[in-house]
Design an enzyme around this catalytic site. Structure first.
Site, PDB file in Angstrom:
ATOM      1  N   SER A  73      20.518  69.614  48.721  1.00  0.00           N
ATOM      2  CA  SER A  73      19.292  69.693  49.434  1.00  0.00           C
ATOM      3  C   SER A  73      19.113  69.312  50.914  1.00  0.00           C
ATOM      4  CB  SER A  73      18.344  68.863  48.510  1.00  0.00           C
ATOM      5  OG  SER A  73      18.584  67.622  48.830  1.00  0.00           O
TER       6      SER A  73
ATOM      7  N   LYS B 252      16.157  62.759  51.868  1.00  0.00           N
ATOM      8  CA  LYS B 252      15.035  63.717  52.385  1.00  0.00           C
ATOM      9  C   LYS B 252      14.543  63.607  53.777  1.00  0.00           C
ATOM     10  CE  LYS B 252      14.805  65.905  48.365  1.00  0.00           C
ATOM     11  NZ  LYS B 252      15.687  67.141  48.039  1.00  0.00           N
TER      12      LYS B 252
END
Length: 239
Positions: free
Chosen positions: A61, A133
């Site tokens: 990701s 993230k």
């Protein structure tokens, strides 16, 4: 012939052992080694809890900034002496099941040993129950995508994400507009087409942040710093 008497205490000491027996030396070395190991584990644990922690990247990701198998160092000091900023790459505890059902922790002696070494910081945390993230919006920010040029914007200012966005990816395939609640963060993965993030799950509390990633330390050919970059430098504070 008169023999001289020897005063008490001046007897020949040649028969007394001059060196510590082997067993005694072995016990002393073992004791010193145990003390050194214990102190090392205590120091490593303190460093992990209060200063730095290593994490293993388990998914795609955050490509190409971070790749599967990378070991990243995360600073906890920055959370105590500075605020989280837009662009920071942060590790945070799973807010509300973002990761979905997780496999049960390994049982037995092997699992216990692995858990111990992760706790004291000798092994990198395998990131179970945590995500990593990039921070896009802070509390009060308006995060939108996409404008007429296909760019993500924060507080009405378009963001050039070429420095961290995965090659070939759009900022987002689905449109969204969200005002981030105070005390919360809006995050996205750099590999937008392969990231479950705030577009789907919404924002989350800053209190869940473990630390800020600042370096890739393993493998050797991946040594590099992890920075916020300058893409968000010109974003104004929310009105």
């Amino acid at each position: 012939m008169i023999e001289e008497s020897v005063p008490p205490g001046d007897e020949d000491q040649s028969e007394e052992p001059q060196h510590m027996p082997r067993r005694g030396r072995g016990l002393a070395i073992l004791k010193e080694t145990a003390i050194v190991v214990a102190l090392s584990l205590i120091i490593a644990t303190v460093v992990r809890i209060f200063l730095f922690q290593a994490f293993l990247i388990p998914s795609e990701s955050m490509q190409d900034t971070l790749r599967v198998g990378d070991r990243v160092m995360v600073s906890k000091i920055s959370l105590r002496f500075g605020d989280i900023e837009r662009g920071d790459v942060v590790v945070f505890a799973d807010p509300n099941g973002w990761l979905g059902p997780q496999p049960e922790a390994s049982d037995g002696v092997g699992g216990a040993i692995k858990g111990f070494f992760q706790f004291v910081g000798i092994l990198p945390d395998d990131s179970e129950g945590h995500l990593i993230k990039r921070v896009i919006g802070l509390g009060g920010d308006t995060v939108e995508c996409c404008d007429d040029d296909g760019l993500l914007s924060v507080n009405g200012v378009p963001i050039d994400e070429a420095g961290h966005l995965f090659p070939g990816d759009d900022p987002s395939l689905n449109e969204f507009s969200e005002v981030v609640p105070d005390g919360e963060l809006f995050v996205l993965g750099d590999h937008r087409s392969n990231s479950g993030d705030s577009r789907l799950n919404g924002s989350f509390s800053e209190d869940l942040v473990v630390g800020r990633a600042f370096a890739v330390v393993w493998p050797v050919n991946r040594w590099s710093t992890v920075s916020a970059g300058d893409a968000f430098d010109h974003v104004p504070d929310p009105e």
